[in-house]
Structure formats: C-alpha cells, structure tokens
Design an enzyme around this catalytic site. Structure first.
Site, short mmCIF file in Angstrom:
data_model
loop_
_atom_site.label_atom_id
_atom_site.label_comp_id
_atom_site.label_asym_id
_atom_site.label_seq_id
_atom_site.Cartn_x
_atom_site.Cartn_y
_atom_site.Cartn_z
CD GLU A 110 41.14 0.49 -16.46
OE1 GLU A 110 41.81 1.37 -15.89
OE2 GLU A 110 40.97 0.46 -17.70
CB SER A 545 -20.39 21.53 -33.08
OG SER A 545 -20.87 22.70 -33.69
#
Length: 851
Positions: A110, A545
């Site tokens: 770059e 239950s």
C-alpha cells in the site's frame, strides 16, 4: 536675422523603443503573475478555511478505541461465542507483537515510502492525476496509509473532490498527532479483509487458523493484498486472484528491500493453504442468553464493540451432547406426527436451466476450498415466483464497483447465488430435486451427486394418518424434498440417503452441575437459526406431574407423613375452597388403586393422592417448599397446584431439582461467571453462594421417593444408566406439555417437549415417551467414564428394614426391604408373622397418618 535651432550632431542616430517595450511587458507579466500567485494563495487559503470548517479533531485518534469483538470463553478455555457489529468482527493486536514481515507486507502493498513522507505523496498525486486524464487508462489513486486512515476513521469513503480536499487537510494533522507506528497500527487493525473480518487478527484466525503474530511471509502477503478489494480478492472468494495479488505484494517486498529475494522466491510458487472451516460452535441458545444478559447490564454498544472477555459455565463437550440429544428426541417425536410433504416443487425445465449454473458454482467452491466435493441445498428453490435476493456482504469499506457488479446478474444467477452449498459428508441434511420415483426407491439430484432413497427408510412418513404403501405415496418427480445422507460412497456411486423433515415440535434441555450450580449445557429449541426464542429460559410451561416432588417434599417436611404413610387413591368430587369450584381429579390411566403408600403413589404418579396431600398441607405450604427449592415463577394458590398447573421455566425447574439433589442446599444457577474489559480489569465475577433452604433429611427422602419412579414407575428406562438416579415425569392435560426432570450424583437435568402454540402432542406422547429419551440420551454420554456413585445420606435420616405389607419393622420371620425415614418417624412395632394380620387391618391402623 532669424534665430536658428542648434544643429544636431551629424552622427546621432534615432532613439530605439525595443528595450522599453520589453521592460513594459515584463513588468506587466510580473504583475499578472504576482496577482495570480496572490489569488492562488488567497484561493488556497479560502479553500483551506472553507473545508476546515467542521472537520473532526485528529486528537481523538490518540485515545480512539477501535470497535472490537467480545469473545466468550467456555469452561474448557475455548472461544465458544463472539458478539460483534454487523460490519464485521475485530480483535486489536499490538504492533510490537507482530513480526517485521507482517508489517512490511502492508507497506509493500500500500505505501512503501510510508516512513519517509509526511503523509501526502505529492509526486504520486500528480502521477495519478495525469494517468486518470488519459482516455482508456485504468483509474488509480495515490492514497498513503495515513490518508486511508483519515478516510476510514475520520471521514467517509465517498468518492468526491470535497472529501478528497478534507482528506488532504487532515492527513498532515494526523501525522503530527500520531507516530508512524501508531498510524500503521490503526490501519492494520481497522481495515476490512472480507468475509466479515476487520483487523488482521480476525483475518488471520479466519483464513489461516492462527494468530497474526504467527503468520508466515506468504500468508502476510495474502492478507496485505486482500485489503485492496476485500470482497473480490480474499482467498476464500477467489483464490486465483488472491494468488496473483500475493505475488505482486511479494515482488514489491523484494524490490523495496522488505524481504530477502531468496525467501520471496520460495513463497511465490507455494499454493495458498486455507485453514479448514471450524465446526459450528455448540450452544447457540446458550450464547444468545449470555448476549442478552450482557446487553441488559452494559448496553448493546459495549457488548458489540467493547472487546469484553467473558467466561461462562458451558462445557462444550456436554453442550454438544445436549444439542444432539434434543435434536434426536424432537425428530423422533416429529416422525410419530407424520410426514408434512415436500418443501416445494420445481418444473423440470426450470431445474435443467438452473443446474449448469449451480454446477459451476459447486466446481468453483471445490477449487477454492480444496476440501472435497460439495452439493447444493435446494431449499431456496422451493418457490421460484419471486427469487430470493442474495444477502450482500456490505461492510463500510465495500468498493462501489463490487456492488454494481451484482446488479448485472440475471434472475437465474441471483437465484443460484441464494442456494447454499454444503461439503458432502455422512449425516449431511439438504434439500434435493426428485428426478425418479419407483415403487421401492427414489432418486434425488443434489447437483453434484445423486442420492437414492429406499422405500424401507420412509415407512414412517404417514400421510393423513396412513402409512405409505409405495414410494409414490410419499413423493413425486419435481418435488424438492429434504434428505439426510446416510453414507457417502465414491463417485459415481449413488449416495445412500433417507427422507428428512424439520420438526415443528419444540423442546428444551437444561443441565446443571449440582456441586457448583454451573449450567453446563442449555438448549432452547430445535434450531436456533429457525427460531431463536429460548424455551429453556424465556418460556413458562405447566410442569404437570414433574411438580409433584415438591408437594411430596412439603408433606414429608410437615412431619405428618412418611414414605409409607397411606393415602386413599379413589375418585372423589372435591370443592376447592381457594377457587370455590368443585372438580373431580382423575388419574392419567383412569384407574384407582385404593389405599396406597406415598412411595407407591409418586411411583405411579397418582393425581388423586397429590390433591389429597396438598389439601392436607395447604397450597401455601407447597408453594413455600417450591420457592425454597428454587421455583420463582408465580404459582396458583389452590388445589390444582397438585397437578402442576403453575407455569415454570425449564431452567428454574432444573435448579429446584438440583436443590433436592444437594440435600436442600440452594444456590442460583450460574451461566455467566466473569466479565473482563479490554484492559484486563474484572468487571464482575460470580461464585456459587449456597444456602441450606430445605431440611437435608427431607430433601433426601424426596430423592428416595423419586428413585422408585426410576426403578419401578414411569421412568424405568433410566435404569439403563446402571447407577442410582431419581426423577419424575410430567404430562399435562391433553398432552400439551411433557417433562422429565431428574438427576444422578453427578448431573441434574430437565427436559421439556411441546408445541409453541400449546397444541396437543397426541395421546401417546407422555413425559416418559417424549422428553425422557432426550434426558437419557444426554445422560448416557455425560456419564461415560464416570464411576457409579450413590446419593449422600445426610444426618437425620435412618434406614430401617420394614415389611412392605404392613409397614412395620420386618422381623426375622418376615421378608423385608429397606426404607428411609426422618429420624423419630420410623416404625417401632415389629410385623407379626404372615397370616396373623390382614392388610386391611394395617390400613385401618395407619390410615390416620395420611388422609
């Protein structure tokens, strides 16, 4: 005499005007030039002043915190979840931790002169400007790394002269405010690398499976080259372009003296080797529950961008077992519900037109991944009237040209891009296109391979309640059906497969380590991607239950009952004084056994006995017992509570059972253990805080009763574990909710199965048939390698050998069994020899101990 002028000298020449003219024009040009320069200076100053208005302060970059991913670590230290912004995930790495070749790769790619210029490359700007004016030339820029930092962090990525001028103004300021290393650090950690990864650390982990500090020269060049066009050059998307770009970067590194030519030459011809994609992280529901908890405490911004380090109680191995157990259990229930048909249909000519496009996509995926063959999941082709648009990957730095390219795709190409590809492996579940149907088999095209489904594997696929007689009763040519690959054979052999279906029924499972209350596994549904609603924590369902142990525990704790106290199991109309309504409790099996012991009543899950117990001890006493155990949800203060009509979450029921397992010691269930910020400061940390909320002896007796449920009652399948276990099934009215909660000496777990809309599961789906197999499947794997251990018996419990027929002490002449009692409640009289007392006489004597 007339006067005369003096005579001119005879040799005097006429005066020349050339020098005056040149001087006049020189002065004019100088004046114009001066004015021009002044105007340019004034204009530049004006432009500078104008565009300087409202510019962000570069000083903020000194303390700027890049958004970072929050990482969640499981109990084994592995990263099992990450939270981040939609733009991508990032983990900041310090520059001093990166080797020189990693930093130099970015400079070569770059900005080779980064450490030489003052932020702006004036020669490069002029060169790029001239080049961009040449017709037909490739457009180029001359942005330095500093300019890119300014653009990405202080400005916007728009392409305009206004933005460029502001960038030129800010760049020198940034150079003055920060060191070169600080600028390079911002760039490397901020820039986008494709595939949802920001910053070099996350890119290195994703593409190469290693930390940025461990990247090789060639790998660093790949990542440095990717940032130019991350959506098109990243090695997963296009490995050919990635290799070309890598070679360019390596050449620049050698040419600029950033790397020895010999090392560069070695890397030039090496292939790019990507890390295999890691398997899906287990516990999606668990991870989302942690995320919601963190957001509630710290806010979404802190969680998604703050880089927190979070420790949780999940054990990945156990979580994977739990995920698999829920998935298998719900699929089994779903198959019993019948086949719902194909996911869609597709005309043959449409499929033939799409198939070449799909084939090319699969071939390209194979070249990229180097991981073997793939097939297409054709689910998204099920309805082609309005082709689904592929979800664009659009991070902040996405180049505009890449978005424009997608606009050129044809409708067929867009549809094909929406199709998911899957690596071919045993167990793979995808949707394919039915191309051939015979009586005893069918063939399904998965684009890339063909699977064959034998009729014997689809006999479960009832349609309208009827079992199929031949394959055409189940599918036809043109259907898009889900299949599961059973066995992958080398091409060109057909794949062995079976018909598949995504369940509509839902379920959940919570597993707790009772010694520290860590929630080691949590599942909130069949598939998080399809339904992220967490049924383990966000849903409240009737426990049926499975709530009875708290009723029985309260009865034992009242001192009025022992495990052998008798209660009459008989139909009776009861007026509920708490609601004013009269009702007649019924047992699930519609049968009544007359006077029976508490142990037998819980083993057989007798509703009438539970109602008589809560009537005797009062609903308030039962609610208090449940609260102390860990049930926090509102509970109805009436007799229906005996049948589990309150609504609870799976997590709180599991933790309440953990209190019973721990002999009455209660602690909050722990999922979130520790949160640390980016500086290493511990923000919060949690340890179990145990309190003795229930009498240990009473909790132990309740466990003892539930052991009979496992050994002789509705949960006998649990005996397969070959170790002491206790638990209770639960089934609500019309089988809308089914539960099994239970534990061993090592793990406590609760499982629930039902429909989200409370539809009935069907008369055959009970707590022992739907959720218990999920619980058992998990426990089977979780206990591998663990020795069998019994439950710890606390002080205050005595074990006595009794005569089951009379409940009295078993003498030498009477066969007996061991029974547990609270100290002081055990029988003292010895049972007479057989034949000396009748069972009815015993019940008349003992009946008063339990109404």
């Amino acid at each position: 005499m007339t006067p005369t002028s003096p005579a001119s000298p005879p040799d005097a020449a006429p005066r020349s005007t050339r020098g005056g003219w040149l001087w006049r024009w020189t002065k004019r040009l100088l004046l114009v030039a001066a004015v021009g320069v002044a105007l340019i200076v004034l204009g530049a100053v004006g432009v500078y002043v104008h565009f300087s208005q409202g510019l962000p302060s570069v000083e903020a970059l000194r303390t700027y915190q890049l958004p970072q991913v929050t990482k969640v670590r499981c109990a084994d230290g592995s990263v099992c979840a990450e939270y981040f912004m939609p733009q991508g995930r990032r983990t900041v790495v310090r520059m001093e931790h990166l080797p020189a070749h990693v930093r130099n790769a970015f400079l070569a790619a770059e900005d080779a002169d980064f450490y030489k210029h003052e932020g702006l490359d004036f020669f490069g700007i002029v060169r790029a400007g001239v080049k961009n004016l040449i017709p037909g030339s490739r457009k180029s820029g001359a942005s330095t790394l500093t300019q890119q930092v300014v653009k990405n962090m202080l400005l916007t990525p728009e392409r305009s002269l206004n933005r460029k001028i502001r960038e030129w103004i800010l760049t020198p300021r940034v150079e003055q405010a920060l060191t070169k290393d600080e600028i390079l650090s911002l760039y490397i950690n901020q820039v986008y690398y494709g595939q949802g990864r920001n910053g070099i650390e996350e890119a290195a982990l994703y593409y190469f499976g290693k930390h940025a500090a461990d990247l090789t020269l060639g790998e660093a060049a790949v990542l440095a080259g990717t940032v130019q066009s991350p959506n098109r050059i990243n090695p997963e998307k296009n490995i050919v372009k990635a290799k070309q770009r890598q070679r360019y970067v390596l050449g620049q590194m050698a040419g600029q003296g950033f790397a020895p030519r010999a090392e560069v030459d070695k890397e030039l011809e090496k292939p790019i080797v990507l890390a295999p994609r890691p398997p899906a992280e287990p516990g999606a529901y668990y991870a989302e529950e942690i995320r919601r908890t963190l957001v509630a405490r710290y806010g979404e911004q802190a969680v998604l961008t703050g880089g927190l380090r979070v420790d949780i109680a999940m054990v990945p191995k156990l979580q994977a077992l739990a995920d698999d157990a829920v998935r298998k259990g719900l699929e089994a229930v779903d198959r019993r519900q019948g086949y719902r048909g194909p996911v869609g249909t597709l005309a043959a000519e449409r499929f033939e037109r799409l198939k070449p496009l799909l084939t090319r996509q699969i071939e390209e995926a194979g070249r990229r991944q180097k991981e073997g063959s793939s097939v297409a999941d054709l689910t998204s082709l099920a309805s082609t009237e309005a082709p689904p648009q592929p979800e664009e990957e659009a991070p902040l730095e996405t180049p505009a040209a890449e978005v424009e390219e997608d606009a050129t795709l044809s409708p067929d190409e867009k549809l094909v891009h929406a199709v998911q590809l899957a690596p071919l492996k045993d167990g793979l579940r995808v949707a394919g296109y039915v191309t051939q149907v015979e009586d005893k088999k069918a063939r399904v095209d998965l684009v890339g391979r063909v699977a064959e489904i034998p009729f014997a594997s689809v006999t479960w696929a009832k349609v309208n309640g009827k079992a199929p007689g031949k394959m055409s009763d189940v599918m036809k040519v043109g259907d898009i059906v889900r299949v599961r690959i059973l066995r992958v054979l080398p091409a060109p052999a057909l794949l062995e497969a079976t018909l598949d279906q995504v369940p509509l029924v839902q379920g959940g499972l919570v597993v707790i380590d009772p010694k520290d209350r860590h929630v080691v596994a949590l599942v909130g549904g069949y598939d998080f991607e399809r339904s992220p609603f967490n049924r383990a924590t966000q849903a409240r369902r009737q426990p049926g239950s499975s709530f009875k142990p708290f009723i029985y525990g309260a009865a034992l704790g009242s001192g009025r009952y022992t495990p052998i106290s008798t209660v009459n199991d008989a139909p009776e109309a009861i007026r509920d004084p708490y609601t004013g309504q009269t009702w007649k409790p019924q047992n699930y099996e519609r049968a009544f056994d007359g006077p029976i012991t508490l142990r037998t009543a819980l083993t057989r899950s007798k509703n009438t006995v539970s109602v008589r117990l809560i009537e005797a001890i009062t609903p308030a006493a039962a609610i208090e017992f449940a609260r102390r155990a860990g049930i926090q949800s509102p509970l109805p203060e009436n007799l229906t509570l005996a049948l589990g009509t309150g609504e609870v979450s799976i997590l709180e029921e599991a933790n309440a059972y953990a209190t019973l397992q721990a002999n009455g010691r209660y602690a909050e269930p722990l999922m979130l253990l520790k949160v640390t910020d980016t500086s290493g400061r511990v923000v919060e940390e949690h340890q179990p805080a145990f309190e003795e909320k229930l009498p240990p002896a009473v909790a132990y007796l309740t466990t003892s009763l539930m052991r009979s449920v496992v050994e002789e009652g509705t949960a006998r399948a649990v005996t397969e574990l070959n170790r002491p276990a206790a638990g209770k099934t639960g089934t609500t009215n019309q089988n809308r909710d089914t539960w099994f909660s239970g534990y061993t000496a090592d793990w406590v777990a609760s499982a629930w199965v039902g429909f989200d809309d409370h539809s009935p599961l069907g008369s055959s789906e009970t707590g022992g048939r739907a959720p218990l197999p999920i619980w058992l499947e998990f426990m089977r794997g979780a206990h591998q390698g663990l020795p069998s251990r019994d439950f710890d018996m606390p002080p205050g419990v005595v074990q006595t050998r009794i005569d089951p027929a009379t409940g009295l002490l078993a003498g030498n002449s009477v066969p007996g069994r061991m029974e547990s009692f609270l100290e002081g409640t055990q029988p003292t009289a010895e049972a007479p020899p057989p034949g000396h007392v009748s069972e009815s006489d015993f019940f008349l004597q003992e009946g008063s101990r339990g109404l």
